[in-house]
Design a protein around this motif. Sequence first.
Motif, short mmCIF file in Angstrom:
data_model
loop_
_atom_site.label_atom_id
_atom_site.label_comp_id
_atom_site.label_asym_id
_atom_site.label_seq_id
_atom_site.Cartn_x
_atom_site.Cartn_y
_atom_site.Cartn_z
N LEU A 112 0.93 -1.30 -0.04
CA LEU A 112 -0.14 0.15 -0.05
C LEU A 112 0.80 1.29 0.16
O LEU A 112 1.71 1.18 0.74
N LEU A 113 0.69 2.26 -0.96
CA LEU A 113 1.10 3.44 -0.76
C LEU A 113 -0.03 4.53 -0.18
O LEU A 113 -1.00 4.84 -1.09
N ILE A 114 0.33 4.77 1.01
CA ILE A 114 -0.67 5.70 1.70
C ILE A 114 -0.27 6.96 1.90
O ILE A 114 0.59 7.29 2.68
N ASP A 115 -1.05 7.94 1.07
CA ASP A 115 -0.49 9.38 0.86
C ASP A 115 -1.48 10.09 2.07
O ASP A 115 -2.65 10.49 1.72
N GLU A 116 -0.91 10.49 2.89
CA GLU A 116 -1.28 11.62 4.07
C GLU A 116 -2.77 11.22 4.29
O GLU A 116 -3.69 12.02 4.13
N PRO A 117 -2.82 9.96 5.07
CA PRO A 117 -4.19 9.79 5.81
C PRO A 117 -4.70 10.62 6.50
O PRO A 117 -6.18 10.73 7.05
N THR A 118 -3.77 11.49 7.26
CA THR A 118 -4.26 12.06 8.71
C THR A 118 -4.93 13.43 8.35
O THR A 118 -5.53 14.05 9.19
N ASN A 119 -4.88 14.07 7.19
CA ASN A 119 -5.44 15.25 6.88
C ASN A 119 -6.80 15.28 7.29
O ASN A 119 -7.87 14.35 6.52
N HIS A 120 -7.33 16.18 7.80
CA HIS A 120 -8.89 16.39 8.22
C HIS A 120 -9.34 15.39 9.31
O HIS A 120 -10.46 15.19 9.58
N LEU A 121 -8.48 14.36 9.99
CA LEU A 121 -8.77 13.59 11.11
C LEU A 121 -8.52 14.00 12.41
O LEU A 121 -7.44 14.66 12.46
N ASP A 122 -9.67 13.86 13.04
CA ASP A 122 -9.43 14.57 14.40
C ASP A 122 -8.50 13.57 15.22
O ASP A 122 -8.00 12.60 14.67
N MET A 123 -8.07 14.13 16.31
CA MET A 123 -7.07 13.34 17.28
C MET A 123 -7.23 11.86 17.50
O MET A 123 -6.55 11.00 17.41
N ASN A 124 -8.69 11.67 17.92
CA ASN A 124 -9.23 10.20 17.96
C ASN A 124 -9.05 9.44 17.01
O ASN A 124 -8.49 8.12 16.92
N ALA A 125 -9.49 9.95 15.75
CA ALA A 125 -9.29 9.24 14.64
C ALA A 125 -7.76 8.87 14.13
O ALA A 125 -7.76 7.79 13.76
N ARG A 126 -7.03 9.77 14.43
CA ARG A 126 -5.70 9.56 14.18
C ARG A 126 -5.06 8.37 15.02
O ARG A 126 -4.41 7.71 14.51
#
Length: 492
Positions: free
Chosen positions: A139-153
Amino acid sequence: MSVIQVSDLTFAYEGSYDNIFEHASFQLDTDWRLGFTGRNGRGKTTFMNLLLGKYEYSGTISASVDFEYFPFPVEDKEANTLDIVEGAVPDLQLWELMRELSLLEVSDDVLYRPFASLSNGEQTKVLLAALFLKENSFLLIDEPTNHLDMNARRLVSEYLSRKRGFILVSHDRAFLDRCVDHILSINKTTIEVQKGNFSDWWDNKERRDSYELAENERLRKDIRRLEDSARQKSGWSHEVEKTKNGTRNSGSKLDKGYVGHKAAKMMKRSKSIEQRQQSAIEEKSGLLKDLESSESLKLSPLLYHKSRLVELDNVSIAYGERLICEDISFSVDQGERIALSGKNGSGKSSVLKLICGESLAHTGTLRMGSQLRISYVSQDTSDLKGDLSGYARDCGINESLFKSILRKLDFARVQFEKDMASYSGGQKKKVLIARSLCEKAHLYIWDEPLNFIDVLSRMQIEELLLEYQPTLLFVEHDSEFRRNVATRVIEI
């Protein structure tokens, strides 16, 4: 376990004279949880597109796995989520998908809802779960954290820490530390692979940079000393040589053979010193090639004539009949750096927009200081287009200062001539931050300012805020940044 072998990779975009990669060679293990880091515009997304076969290049990339890109495109977002997942994973076993979603704390009912109705966090989790069900895939995972809240991160990082076989592009230091075991870094002139998480890599980089700086200073002093010594001995040899035709003080005739031998010996020592000097110069030139420049940024916040700038008293905001948030009460005093916290959709951005003067339907009381000057950085960068000079003129900011800040944030001068629409996500966000730093304001309001921005630039911005201590109200899910910068956290 297998190997992804990259050999002599060279690539430049069509029409560009600058290579993104030049004779790069390294290898990756398909069992690694690999964090991918480097400053904006260095080629992280480009490299993933090369793995996917989207561009022609010279050199070789060989692998025995299929590459899958996250996030994969969803053409019909009104379709049921399950149909979208089945389209991406044709041999899907429903129980396996439900197992993955349970690990991500996503309820099964999202599968039977339109994909468009899912929150950003739910969409991210569903797409990740689908891709990890594909066999023999890397998997090439490109910046999945953008717009995720802290709990989701936190949930996504815990999920990824149980998986193997991926490259993860992220600029969230804490997120990387929780889920990777190797780092691939694109430096100024090299590409390197190291074992460990981001903090391990950063510690190694700081040690290496410190060593190279000290070694560079030592060699610089050596070169200066050798230059002085070479000039002195060369001068002596010429002076001795000139006495061959003279006489001794006693009046006896000089031994010209002896004097010539002495002059030749001095000249030989001078040549030896020159060789040592050249060797030191060559050694010095091998240092500091990957030392990242991170010049200090500056800010000129305005001092307000009262201690309290903003006050919200039982404020509720609605879009149509939908209540976004209710009974929000807090104040912003001069010198505070307040982080708004809460889940995605809790109304954080709406609160910021209301304070900035946007006309939103609301109840309760909002009190604003008279003649309060606000500088606002939005989440959205989609309207950025045209050249930087025109943008600076339209915003009423000093163009030279604006471009100077961008240079300090690692913008190459060649970027100044390009249309902003062609910029990467990180470069666009830097444009908004640089504009804000040019604005003299009583209150700075930043809504997720760090999305897509590289780690070194985040550290520069942290240092700026801690040094100049502007009054700041912000939303940011990077836990390290928030911990370092915020003087107070308000839960929405």
